[in-house]
Design an enzyme around this catalytic site. Sequence first.
Site, mmCIF file in Angstrom:
data_model
loop_
_atom_site.group_PDB
_atom_site.id
_atom_site.type_symbol
_atom_site.label_atom_id
_atom_site.label_comp_id
_atom_site.label_asym_id
_atom_site.label_seq_id
_atom_site.Cartn_x
_atom_site.Cartn_y
_atom_site.Cartn_z
ATOM 1 N N LEU A 25 35.459 44.725 30.037
ATOM 2 C CA LEU A 25 35.103 44.401 31.425
ATOM 3 C C LEU A 25 35.502 45.540 32.354
ATOM 4 O O LEU A 25 36.391 46.343 32.037
ATOM 5 C CB LEU A 25 35.777 43.095 31.868
ATOM 6 C CG LEU A 25 37.313 43.000 31.915
ATOM 7 C CD1 LEU A 25 37.907 43.687 33.129
ATOM 8 C CD2 LEU A 25 37.732 41.556 31.907
ATOM 9 N N LYS A 74 53.590 34.659 40.067
ATOM 10 C CA LYS A 74 52.157 34.681 39.760
ATOM 11 C C LYS A 74 51.711 33.322 39.227
ATOM 12 O O LYS A 74 50.696 32.771 39.643
ATOM 13 C CB LYS A 74 51.891 35.788 38.719
ATOM 14 C CG LYS A 74 50.434 36.083 38.493
ATOM 15 C CD LYS A 74 50.242 37.151 37.423
ATOM 16 C CE LYS A 74 50.265 38.551 37.982
ATOM 17 N NZ LYS A 74 49.871 39.584 37.014
ATOM 18 N N CYS A 93 42.744 52.202 33.505
ATOM 19 C CA CYS A 93 42.276 52.356 32.126
ATOM 20 C C CYS A 93 41.907 53.788 31.735
ATOM 21 O O CYS A 93 42.501 54.337 30.809
ATOM 22 C CB CYS A 93 41.093 51.435 31.872
ATOM 23 S SG CYS A 93 41.597 49.712 31.837
ATOM 24 N N LYS A 152 38.451 52.113 42.756
ATOM 25 C CA LYS A 152 36.997 52.047 42.822
ATOM 26 C C LYS A 152 36.617 50.879 43.724
ATOM 27 O O LYS A 152 37.490 50.087 44.084
ATOM 28 C CB LYS A 152 36.383 51.918 41.424
ATOM 29 C CG LYS A 152 36.607 50.601 40.724
ATOM 30 C CD LYS A 152 35.743 50.595 39.469
ATOM 31 C CE LYS A 152 35.820 49.285 38.749
ATOM 32 N NZ LYS A 152 35.015 49.218 37.554
ATOM 33 N N LYS A 196 44.784 56.481 31.461
ATOM 34 C CA LYS A 196 45.767 56.191 30.396
ATOM 35 C C LYS A 196 45.115 56.193 29.013
ATOM 36 O O LYS A 196 45.696 56.685 28.051
ATOM 37 C CB LYS A 196 46.520 54.890 30.685
ATOM 38 C CG LYS A 196 45.922 53.638 30.102
ATOM 39 C CD LYS A 196 46.851 52.458 30.247
ATOM 40 C CE LYS A 196 46.129 51.146 29.975
ATOM 41 N NZ LYS A 196 45.630 50.960 28.637
ATOM 42 N N GLY A 198 39.899 57.317 38.344
ATOM 43 C CA GLY A 198 41.292 56.849 38.436
ATOM 44 C C GLY A 198 41.368 55.509 37.741
ATOM 45 O O GLY A 198 40.609 55.242 36.810
HETATM 46 N N1 LIG Z 1 42.206 46.137 33.869
HETATM 47 C C1 LIG Z 1 41.093 46.431 33.209
HETATM 48 O O1 LIG Z 1 40.047 46.706 33.803
HETATM 49 C C2 LIG Z 1 41.072 46.446 31.711
HETATM 50 C C3 LIG Z 1 39.844 46.461 31.036
HETATM 51 C C4 LIG Z 1 39.834 46.470 29.647
HETATM 52 C C5 LIG Z 1 41.040 46.480 28.934
HETATM 53 N N2 LIG Z 1 42.215 46.494 29.628
HETATM 54 C C6 LIG Z 1 43.450 46.475 28.840
HETATM 55 O O2 LIG Z 1 43.964 45.146 28.848
HETATM 56 C C7 LIG Z 1 45.402 45.155 28.897
HETATM 57 C C8 LIG Z 1 45.885 44.396 30.104
HETATM 58 O O3 LIG Z 1 45.462 45.075 31.262
HETATM 59 P P1 LIG Z 1 45.540 44.400 32.715
HETATM 60 O O4 LIG Z 1 44.893 45.356 33.648
HETATM 61 O O5 LIG Z 1 45.075 43.005 32.634
HETATM 62 O O6 LIG Z 1 47.124 44.416 32.933
HETATM 63 P P2 LIG Z 1 47.928 43.743 34.124
HETATM 64 O O7 LIG Z 1 49.062 44.642 34.399
HETATM 65 O O8 LIG Z 1 47.002 43.361 35.230
HETATM 66 O O9 LIG Z 1 48.468 42.378 33.489
HETATM 67 C C9 LIG Z 1 49.417 42.319 32.480
HETATM 68 C C10 LIG Z 1 50.168 40.996 32.637
HETATM 69 O O10 LIG Z 1 51.018 40.817 31.521
HETATM 70 C C11 LIG Z 1 52.199 40.184 31.966
HETATM 71 N N3 LIG Z 1 53.263 40.344 30.965
HETATM 72 C C12 LIG Z 1 54.025 41.445 30.707
HETATM 73 N N4 LIG Z 1 54.897 41.177 29.701
HETATM 74 C C13 LIG Z 1 54.673 39.903 29.319
HETATM 75 C C14 LIG Z 1 55.247 39.060 28.331
HETATM 76 N N5 LIG Z 1 56.225 39.487 27.527
HETATM 77 N N6 LIG Z 1 54.777 37.799 28.216
HETATM 78 C C15 LIG Z 1 53.773 37.350 29.007
HETATM 79 N N7 LIG Z 1 53.190 38.118 29.961
HETATM 80 C C16 LIG Z 1 53.634 39.368 30.125
HETATM 81 C C17 LIG Z 1 52.479 40.847 33.296
HETATM 82 O O11 LIG Z 1 53.351 40.074 34.087
HETATM 83 C C18 LIG Z 1 51.056 40.945 33.858
HETATM 84 O O12 LIG Z 1 50.737 39.799 34.638
HETATM 85 C C19 LIG Z 1 45.795 46.638 28.857
HETATM 86 O O13 LIG Z 1 46.019 47.034 27.539
HETATM 87 C C20 LIG Z 1 44.555 47.336 29.416
HETATM 88 O O14 LIG Z 1 44.450 48.668 28.965
HETATM 89 C C21 LIG Z 1 42.263 46.453 30.973
#
Ligand SMILES: NC(=O)c1ccc[n+]([C@@H]2O[C@H](COP(=O)([O-])OP(=O)(O)OC[C@H]3O[C@@H](n4cnc5c(N)ncnc54)[C@H](O)[C@@H]3O)[C@@H](O)[C@H]2O)c1
Length: 427
Positions: free
Chosen positions: A151, A35, A258, A318, A261, A255
């Site tokens: 977001l 990545k 977020c 979505k 879970k 689905g």
């Molecule tokens: N996706 C959304 O729409 C959204 C919106 C609001 C909040 N969130 C929250 O934000 C958080 C992240 O969600 P996301 O969808 O971006 O997750 P994601 O799975 O897209 O990204 C997580 C990233 O963290 C990296 N990672 C894992 N362990 C790591 C480490 N030890 N060091 C560095 N990087 C590491 C992974 O490789 C991955 O790239 C979650 O808690 C989620 O609930 C997500």
Amino acid sequence: MKIAIIGTGYVGLVSGACFAESGHDVSCMDVDENKINDLTSGIISIYEPELKNLVVKNLKEQKLKFTTSMKEAVQNAQLIFICVGTPPKENGSADLRYVLSVADEIGKYLSEGSVIVIKSTVPAGTDKTVRDQILRVTKKSFFIASNPEFLGEGTAVHDFMNPHRTIIGIDDEEPKFLLRELYSDFPGELLFMTIESAMMAKYASNAFLATKISFINEIANLCECVGANIDDVARGMSLDPRIGKHFLKAGIGYGGSCFPKDVRALYQIASEHEHDFHLLKSVIEVNNNQRIKFFGKIKKELGDLNGKNICILGLSFKPNTDDIRESIGIDLAQKFSNAGAEVVVYDPRAMNNAKKVLLGVEFADSLNEAIQKTDAIVIATDWAEFRAIDSALLKEALEKPIIFDGRNLLNYKDLIRVGYKYFAIGR
Ligand SMILES: NC(=O)c1ccc[n+]([C@@H]2O[C@H](COP(=O)([O-])OP(=O)(O)OC[C@H]3O[C@@H](n4cnc5c(N)ncnc54)[C@H](O)[C@@H]3O)[C@@H](O)[C@H]2O)c1
């Protein structure tokens, strides 16, 4: 300001790119080497409108950097954002292992007085565990804050740049000015509160939106019983400003990475405090039943599914994203395939991700190819592109497949007029 973003997924990458765009010096770190290599060359593995331009522009201007080195990202950063995933454990509670492993590493490299901001969605109390973990490896002083992210995928850059509100949970006065300055370029109210309240505000917001969806879905189910039309009912409700128009679209349920879970995690948090959150239990049940009911509706109409040709439109959870986490389209495609149907699937953006998880189905190259020679068309995601199928179905000499519109997307009256059988949710 020097900012480190740890975890460069949907939230981390969007946050990093948007902070860089607003003039900060941002270093995004991730453990996923592929990545980071891609991002360093301006290649973005996720589909999110506007994101690529922002990343490429800020890479060129050297305001945005990508690295796999925690040291490089963290050592001079004033603000360190934790943006790693918090997937559900078997019992529904948030799995904090990625957050805690980041905390272990950050402690080795952080500089005196830096602020560690937890953006990942986590239960109240996580800040204390993170603090303890960091204190094991450093004697330097640091602060902890919570800044939950609101977001939505598909509109993430716009949402991040134009927040309705920004919530900061922080118990110390001293570092507030840094966060105030960081968000001074962004519109919307900046709310300071305790860390516990900030973390709860995130769960409560997602749980409320999920509740709205399950509520309107139950009303739609009832509309079918009494002969009412959910489109009219929802419109009649939505013009009341106390109710509002958002999240009142009936369908086969929510689905994504977020809502499912976070609703389960909040239910679990309540259980751990011996509070039986009846309402959330029902929200989850209604959501799960919605797709089961829809599957049953299709089965009842088609009879034996064995050998039936079924086209599933929509595999992302979505529209305007390629994210297939907890996608109902993927779930339905697998269920039909397991029941012996010949399944053809199509999605404008999520085909590559779907190919990694879906077995025994055919992947069509276009919408038009997908809807040919099929017994049933099932709409699982409300991509705008799928609206066009009503004109294709009206014009082309297809053998009138039965249409199951799981997102109440199509202009169904014309289809029914020319003899199509059309089923939706509460219409
Ligand atoms: N996706 C959304 O729409 C959204 C919106 C609001 C909040 N969130 C929250 O934000 C958080 C992240 O969600 P996301 O969808 O971006 O997750 P994601 O799975 O897209 O990204 C997580 C990233 O963290 C990296 N990672 C894992 N362990 C790591 C480490 N030890 N060091 C560095 N990087 C590491 C992974 O490789 C991955 O790239 C979650 O808690 C989620 O609930 C997500």
